[in-house]
Every structure is written in C-alpha cells, then in structure tokens.
Write an enzyme that holds these catalytic residues in place. Structure first.
Site, PDB file in Angstrom:
ATOM      1  N   GLU A 129      27.505 -98.566  49.681  1.00  0.00           N
ATOM      2  CA  GLU A 129      27.416 -98.948  51.098  1.00  0.00           C
ATOM      3  C   GLU A 129      26.984 -97.750  51.929  1.00  0.00           C
ATOM      4  OE1 GLU A 129      31.403 -99.900  52.316  1.00  0.00           O
ATOM      5  OE2 GLU A 129      31.698-101.258  50.623  1.00  0.00           O
ATOM      6  N   LYS A 132      27.507 -95.064  54.746  1.00  0.00           N
ATOM      7  CA  LYS A 132      28.707 -94.494  55.358  1.00  0.00           C
ATOM      8  C   LYS A 132      28.438 -94.408  56.855  1.00  0.00           C
ATOM      9  CE  LYS A 132      31.879 -90.566  54.810  1.00  0.00           C
ATOM     10  NZ  LYS A 132      32.177 -90.484  56.211  1.00  0.00           N
ATOM     11  N   ASP A 139      28.766 -93.556  60.674  1.00  0.00           N
ATOM     12  CA  ASP A 139      29.291 -92.395  61.390  1.00  0.00           C
ATOM     13  C   ASP A 139      29.958 -92.847  62.685  1.00  0.00           C
ATOM     14  OD1 ASP A 139      29.884 -89.831  61.974  1.00  0.00           O
ATOM     15  OD2 ASP A 139      27.852 -89.236  62.539  1.00  0.00           O
ATOM     16  N   TYR A 183      34.730-102.651  56.225  1.00  0.00           N
ATOM     17  CA  TYR A 183      34.412-102.334  54.835  1.00  0.00           C
ATOM     18  C   TYR A 183      35.593-102.346  53.889  1.00  0.00           C
ATOM     19  CZ  TYR A 183      35.520 -97.861  57.100  1.00  0.00           C
ATOM     20  OH  TYR A 183      36.094 -96.875  57.848  1.00  0.00           O
ATOM     21  N   LYS A 195      27.333 -87.415  51.209  1.00  0.00           N
ATOM     22  CA  LYS A 195      26.784 -87.165  52.552  1.00  0.00           C
ATOM     23  C   LYS A 195      25.300 -86.814  52.482  1.00  0.00           C
ATOM     24  CE  LYS A 195      30.723 -86.664  55.225  1.00  0.00           C
ATOM     25  NZ  LYS A 195      31.253 -85.391  55.647  1.00  0.00           N
ATOM     26  N   CYS A 255      12.135 -78.408  94.462  1.00  0.00           N
ATOM     27  CA  CYS A 255      11.611 -79.286  93.412  1.00  0.00           C
ATOM     28  C   CYS A 255      10.302 -78.731  92.859  1.00  0.00           C
ATOM     29  CB  CYS A 255      11.394 -80.678  93.983  1.00  0.00           C
ATOM     30  SG  CYS A 255      10.545 -81.782  92.844  1.00  0.00           S
ATOM     31  N   CYS A 273       7.379 -81.089  94.178  1.00  0.00           N
ATOM     32  CA  CYS A 273       7.005 -81.346  95.567  1.00  0.00           C
ATOM     33  C   CYS A 273       7.551 -80.307  96.540  1.00  0.00           C
ATOM     34  CB  CYS A 273       7.469 -82.737  95.995  1.00  0.00           C
ATOM     35  SG  CYS A 273       9.245 -82.836  96.257  1.00  0.00           S
ATOM     36  N   CYS A 309      16.313 -83.824  93.740  1.00  0.00           N
ATOM     37  CA  CYS A 309      15.278 -83.483  94.706  1.00  0.00           C
ATOM     38  C   CYS A 309      15.389 -84.493  95.840  1.00  0.00           C
ATOM     39  CB  CYS A 309      13.911 -83.598  94.028  1.00  0.00           C
ATOM     40  SG  CYS A 309      12.571 -83.851  95.197  1.00  0.00           S
ATOM     41  N   CYS A 365       8.128 -87.185  96.784  1.00  0.00           N
ATOM     42  CA  CYS A 365       7.976 -86.401  95.556  1.00  0.00           C
ATOM     43  C   CYS A 365       7.127 -87.173  94.540  1.00  0.00           C
ATOM     44  CB  CYS A 365       9.350 -86.094  94.972  1.00  0.00           C
ATOM     45  SG  CYS A 365       9.271 -85.268  93.390  1.00  0.00           S
TER      46      CYS A 365
HETATM   47  S1  IVH Z   1      35.945 -96.661  52.617  1.00  0.00           S
HETATM   48  C1  IVH Z   1      39.738 -95.276  50.794  1.00  0.00           C
HETATM   49  N1  IVH Z   1      33.534 -97.267  53.430  1.00  0.00           N
HETATM   50  O1  IVH Z   1      34.452 -92.446  56.118  1.00  0.00           O
HETATM   51  C2  IVH Z   1      38.444 -95.676  51.326  1.00  0.00           C
HETATM   52  N2  IVH Z   1      34.713 -95.552  54.579  1.00  0.00           N
HETATM   53  O2  IVH Z   1      35.243 -89.944  54.842  1.00  0.00           O
HETATM   54  C3  IVH Z   1      38.434 -95.672  52.776  1.00  0.00           C
HETATM   55  N3  IVH Z   1      33.526 -94.591  56.479  1.00  0.00           N
HETATM   56  O3  IVH Z   1      37.869 -92.667  56.854  1.00  0.00           O
HETATM   57  C4  IVH Z   1      37.149 -95.658  53.412  1.00  0.00           C
HETATM   58  N4  IVH Z   1      31.731 -95.857  56.307  1.00  0.00           N
HETATM   59  O4  IVH Z   1      36.175 -93.636  58.510  1.00  0.00           O
HETATM   60  C5  IVH Z   1      34.610 -96.486  53.613  1.00  0.00           C
HETATM   61  N5  IVH Z   1      31.410 -97.945  54.095  1.00  0.00           N
HETATM   62  C6  IVH Z   1      32.484 -97.164  54.279  1.00  0.00           C
HETATM   63  C7  IVH Z   1      32.562 -96.205  55.309  1.00  0.00           C
HETATM   64  C8  IVH Z   1      33.704 -95.406  55.425  1.00  0.00           C
HETATM   65  C9  IVH Z   1      32.335 -94.899  57.001  1.00  0.00           C
HETATM   66  C10 IVH Z   1      34.431 -93.537  57.004  1.00  0.00           C
HETATM   67  C11 IVH Z   1      35.858 -93.937  57.170  1.00  0.00           C
HETATM   68  C12 IVH Z   1      36.658 -93.024  56.290  1.00  0.00           C
HETATM   69  C13 IVH Z   1      35.732 -91.867  56.153  1.00  0.00           C
HETATM   70  C14 IVH Z   1      36.022 -91.090  54.898  1.00  0.00           C
END
Ligand code: IVH
Length: 673
Positions: free
Chosen positions: A106, A108, A110, A230, A318, A412, A415, A430, A435
């Site tokens: 999946e 991740k 942010d 998730y 990451k 400015c 102008c 300004c 302007c």
């Molecule tokens: S699973 C034990 N799935 O990443 C598993 N986490 O670095 C729990 N996060 O605390 C998390 N996308 O805030 C999971 N597809 C995803 C995620 C995800 C973002 C975040 C989450 C977690 C942190 C861990």
C-alpha cells in the site's frame, strides 16, 4: 428524510470514497439544505448519524485522553531493496516457511494516524495516536471529516448470524487510518491564508495536523480534510482472515481505502511496486512518503507478533526525501491581486525529484525572519509532490558573512505606491489603486475558469493587454475592438475575432460567477454561490446592508463588511457602471422564473432529442429544480427519452409522474432560450 439521508450518503460516498461525483456541488448543497430544513422542523426525526452533523460543535477547553483498545504500533523501516528482502527472509524464518509469503502493498500516506472507535455501528470516539496506548480525544473534529462515516453497517457476519444465536456482547470495532489534506486543497487553503494575512502552512501534513488540533471543531469543519483507512485495531466478532479482506470490508462499510493497494505473491513484486509508486508519486493528488508491505494472512500476522512496538509482519519503505540544497541568488517580490506582496527566492536551478526548481515562495516577512533567510544563503529546499517548492531551512555552516538580509520594499516594485502592513497582519500590501501588477492579477482572475471564463484570455493575454495600456479595469475588456487587438504582438485577424466573440459570449454570466469575478476580498466561489442564492441581482447585492449580508448563510461580520465596503468604493461603482453599459449582466431572466420548479426533483433516463442531458439539467436547475441521479422517494418527475432504462421501470413501480420529452419541454416553458 430517510430517503434524502440515503441519497446524500450515496453522493458522499461517490465524492469522498470513490472520487467520482454524479451531481454538482450546487445540487448536493440543495439536498443537504433540504435535509437541514426538515431536521429543523422535525428535530425528533433527526438521525444522530445524519450527514448534517458535520458542521462542528462549540469549542473545548482541552482534549481529553483516550486509551486505545488495541495499541497503535509504529512501523520498522527498510531503506533499500536488500533490506526489503531481509524483511521477507525474517518473516519466513520466524514462520518456518520455505515457500513465499503473500503480501499486501500500500502507499504510505503522509498524514496523521487516527483511531476511530465504532460501537454498535456508531462512531463513538476518534483519537490521535498519542504514545500508541493513549491518544487525545478529537472526536468532534473527526466527525466533521466527510470521508469518515458517522455510522457503519453492522458487521457482515452479524447480519448473517441466525436469530437464535446470541448477539456479540458488545459490537466494537476500531478502524485505523491516516487523516490528510490533498495537495490541491492545501494549495487553495494556503493561498487564502496568505491573502488574509495569516501564516501559511509549511506542507499538507502540517495543515492537516493544525486542522485536527483545533479545540473549536467548527474551524476543523472548514478545512478540507480527508482520510485513507488501512487497518482494524480491535474488532470483536469479525471473521476476516486476510488483510485484503479487511480492506475490502472497510471499503464496503463506507471508509475510503486507497485504490492503489495490491496483493502480491513474493517480495520481488513488492520491490517493483515500490519503484512503480515512487514514479507515480508526483502525480498523486495526496502526499505519500513511501509504501507499506504487510503480511496478508491475519493468522500469520498473529504468529509473527510485535517487537518493541513495531509489528514483525509489516515494514515501511520510505522514498528518498524530495529535498535539495541550493543557493539563494536573490529575493524578489511579487504583487498579487489584492496587493499582497509575496517574497520569492530566486535560486540557482536544481533538480528535485525529477523537476528543475529555481524559485521558492518565502510567504512573507515574518517567515523570512523566522527562518533567517538571506540573499546569498545556501538553503535546503523541499518539493512535496507538485506543491510549490519551499525553503525549509538555511545551512548556516555555509555562511561566508557576505549574505544580505532581505527587507520588504517600502514602495511597490511595480507602481511605486506606498507599501503598508496592518496591525496583526503578516502580509504587506501595495495600496496603489492603479498598480499594474494588481490589475494584471485582477483581470486574470476576472476572466478565469470559475469566473467569467473567457476562452483565449489567460494570464499571459491579460498581462499583454495591461502592458499595452488597452485595459485599466476589468470592464475595459468589453470595450476592446478588433483594431485595438490587432495592435498587439502576434495577434492575427482570426484570433482577434475569436477573442472578441468569446468576450461577447461572456456578457451573460450566471450571477454567482459574476460576483466571484469581481474579486471581492473573502468572497470565494462558495460564498459567491450563497450570495447569488440570496440576492436576485448584482444591484440588489450592491445595495445590501451589512446586516442583510450577515443574515446570509455562512457569511460572518468580516465577509459582510468586506462586501459592503467593496460596493461603497467609488472606483468600484464606476467599474460596475461601465460593465452595465457594456451590456454585461447576470442571467436574471432565468432567475425570474426561478420559483417555477422550486422543490421539484427530476430524474432523466434515456436520450433526449432536443438537448443533451447536461443542458436539460442546467435548465431544470435554472428554474430552481433539482436533478437526481436515481429514482428515490423524493423524485417528482421521471423524464423519459429514447431507449429509457431501468430508472423508468423503477419510476413506474413507485408511481412517480413520468414525462415524455414534449411534456417536459412544455412544463419548463418552451425549452431553450
Ligand atoms: S499500517 C502496525 N498502513 O505510518 C501497522 N500505516 O510509520 C500500523 N501510515 O503510524 C500502520 N500509511 O500513521 C499503515 N498504508 C498504511 C499507512 C500507514 C501511513 C502511517 C501510520 C503509522 C505510520 C508508521
């Protein structure tokens, strides 16, 4: 009310869960307003999980603490393909498995992790991760996020359970996900904040965090937050066997689940997925910082267990950060539509995540002071997806002593008018009425897509027209002639004609777009719609008092004062008058008939011969009616064209009035204008 609720929930899921709305925002608002009206009249019939319950509640003194039922773990990281393979070997060693383990991969997200506790199907508590065991109670804030269901169907296996069997003692389930803000929404929010002299957020994640940490949930309600879910924490009585099933179940209960999730059968596929998603990263509408690999089989997850607060069955991989260092060669100032001066760092071009970057916004003087950015500094810049690059910090070790601090100019740069800064505002402005930079931006706004939408008149052309002295205010656009246009560089006969035709077509805009086009401070598209609903014409709006303006939905004292102030300004009245004389007027004709279909909902099926579906829809809406996508109890008319489908059958069954095309045209008074 139940049918209306169901219809709204359906459209919520189209919009928030599947990103594919079937009706316009205006239609949606109409449905929601109807429900709010009904709930006000019959409060005893209002459901606790009604989609109207997302507007926020009075502020709290502080957040309470909540213990999670199951701890919220964090993830171990893998930094290379080799470390990803090592994760796989570890899993198999632990499980004593010769053969491949199946994984779910999946993106991740942010954002910020949240835990949503549902009891008997209703959202009871929503909390931050906190230290993993105890988080903060942000229920009121989370309730305002449209993508979070306030109620979920009872568990599937519960529905299957025979009457004779005892129900589970308590039906509790913790759903976990990430709250985030999409890039586009983030940009809009920041733009507004800068316009209003507030400090912009550094990135979407900070914006989401700041919005979630509001003690006043009414503020959170105004922030465009969304989620991806998730995982399930505690789930009493579920019979799910794999993580893929968990995700499918979450989606079926109405949670937003990321569409890029995949099930794969070996670790090499995980590595390929990592590269694929990394390549996709910049295009995604939300920010991700890597991928997560999870063992699919929940029984195997159980056997693997956790070590020091990270599960052994999952790993985060990451992506390299989209950061680079470069040199600030200069700091220049840009002037916006409302006169706000934005300092911009001009940098030695550098490639960040595949894109060459040479400019980064510094937002305002306060931000420059806070980060202590000077001309000549080496800085770390960050590009988050396609969000405008930002200066993160100065590499102070690289200073030579030659760096020059930046000071906002007193006049400015475009102008020469005086630059002022109001008490309590971060923005410098300004004050020049004439302007050219402001004018350019104002014109560009006036003709932009959500405003008068004049084809062929973009930012560049607006700048060209201003520079050539052909226009001094937005109304001058309507005084352009072919002769004047032909004087412009690279303007040929045909393109001048096309442009004039497009300008002519823009003379009858819908009222809300005309209001939005004026660029009144604090009046965005949404507010313009509210104003257009409340006032019959631009003249009526111009004549409104602050009190009258404040009585319009969603309009507070500040916005009301800004609107009233705009129409008191002689220069603005001059422009309004010029527009009128040039024949620019909102489509009032349609509005006069407005009441004729008020409160009526139409559903179309089959093909119409005299107009397209969307034209028919626009017609109904211009007369105050609504168009639904499916036949429900609130449908008044089903309009049946050629080769009508199942909706016609349903309408017949439900005894709904069926109109053929001719009757429909007669009803709306002769069809097209
Ligand atoms: S699973 C034990 N799935 O990443 C598993 N986490 O670095 C729990 N996060 O605390 C998390 N996308 O805030 C999971 N597809 C995803 C995620 C995800 C973002 C975040 C989450 C977690 C942190 C861990």
């Amino acid at each position: 009310m139940e049918a209306l609720r169901a219809e709204i929930l359906y459209h919520n899921s189209r919009y928030y869960q599947f990103d594919s709305p079937e009706i316009s925002d205006a239609d949606y608002d109409r449905l929601l307003r109807e429900l709010i009206d009904l709930e006000t009249r019959y409060p005893e019939l209002a459901a606790p999980d009604s989609p109207t319950q997302r507007v926020g509640a009075p502020p709290l003194d502080k957040f309470g603490a909540v213990a999670h039922l199951a701890p919220m773990l964090s993830l171990a990281n893998a930094f290379s393909a080799e470390e990803i393979r090592e994760f796989d070997r570890r899993c198999r060693r632990w499980l004593g498995s010769e053969t491949a383990v199946r994984y779910v991969v999946e993106p991740k997200i942010d954002g910020l992790a949240v835990n949503l506790l549902y009891e008997r199907g209703a959202l009871r508590v929503g909390a931050t991760r906190g230290d993993g065991s105890v988080g903060e109670d942000i229920t009121l804030n989370l309730r305002t996020i449209p993508a979070i269901p306030l109620a979920i169907p009872r568990l599937e296996n519960d529905a299957d359970r025979k009457e004779s069997e005892a129900p589970p003692v308590s039906e509790r389930i913790e759903v976990r996900g990430e709250v985030c803000m999409e890039k586009e929404a983030f940009r809009k929010l920041n733009r507004r904040r800068v316009e209003e002299g507030e400090v912009p957020f550094a990135n979407p994640r900070n914006a989401a965090a700041g919005s979630l940490r509001q003690l006043d949930s009414r503020i959170t309600a105004k922030r465009p937050l969304t989620t991806f879910c998730y995982a399930i924490g505690t789930a009493e009585g579920t019979l799910l066997r794999t993580h893929a099933e968990v995700l499918r179940a979450l989606a079926s209960w109405g949670f937003r689940v990321n569409p890029l999730v995949e099930t794969v059968t070996d670790i090499e596929e995980c590595i390929r997925y990592y590269h694929r998603i990394d390549a996709l990263r910049a295009e995604l509408p939300y920010e991700i910082d890597g991928i997560v690999i999870k063992v699919d089989d929940l029984a195997l997850q159980e056997r693997l267990g956790a070590v020091s607060r990270s599960p052994r069955w999952a790993v985060a991989c990451k992506f390299p950060a989209l950061r680079e260092t470069t040199l600030v060669e200069d700091i220049i100032v840009q002037v916006g539509r409302t006169g706000v001066l934005t300092p911009v760092a001009v940098m030695r071009p550098v490639r960040v995540g595949g894109v060459t970057v040479s400019r980064a916004t510094l937002h305002n003087q306060d931000e420059i002071d806070r980060k202590d950015v000077r001309i000549g500094d080496t800085v770390v810049i960050q590009r988050a997806g396609d969000v405008i690059p930002e200066v993160v910090e100065v590499v102070k070790d690289m200073r030579t002593g030659e760096e020059r601090p930046f000071v906002m100019p007193e006049t400015c740069p475009e102008c020469n008018s005086r630059v002022t800064r109001s008490e309590g505002e971060a923005a410098h402005r300004c004050i020049g009425m004439a302007c050219p930079a402001q004018l350019r931006e104002r014109i560009a706004h006036f003709v932009s897509r959500g405003a008068l939408d004049i084809e062929g008149l973009g930012e560049k052309m607006a700048a060209q027209l201003v520079a050539a002295g052909l226009i001094g205010d937005p109304a001058d656009i309507f005084c352009l002639s072919k002769e004047k246009l032909l004087g412009l560089e690279r303007m040929a006969d045909k393109s001048a004609e096309n442009l004039l035709a497009a300008i002519d077509r823009a003379k009858r805009p819908p009222l809300d777009r005309l209001i939005f086009a004026l660029g009144i401070r604090h009046v965005g598209e949404q507010t313009a719609k509210r104003l257009a609903d409340a006032f019959a014409s631009i003249n009526a709006l111009a004549a409104a008092t602050v009190e009258e303006l404040k009585s319009v939905r969603d309009i507070g004292p500040e916005v009301a004062a800004s609107i009233a102030g705009f129409f008191r300004e002689p220069a603005n009245l001059g422009v309004m008058d010029k527009l009128r004389r040039a024949g620019v007027n909102a489509r009032e004709a349609a509005r006069q008939k407005a009441a004729s279909l008020a409160g009526k909902t139409f559903v179309f099926t089959g093909t119409l011969s005299r107009m397209s579906r969307s034209e028919a829809k626009a017609l109904v809406e211009s007369l105050g009616g609504a168009v639904g996508s499916s036949v429900t109890k609130t449908t008044d008319y089903c309009v049946s064209g050629n080769e009508a489908g199942s909706k016609l059958e349903k309408a017949k069954q439900d005894g709904i009035t069926i109109l053929d095309e001719e009757t429909f045209l007669a009803l709306i008074g002769g069809g097209k204008e």
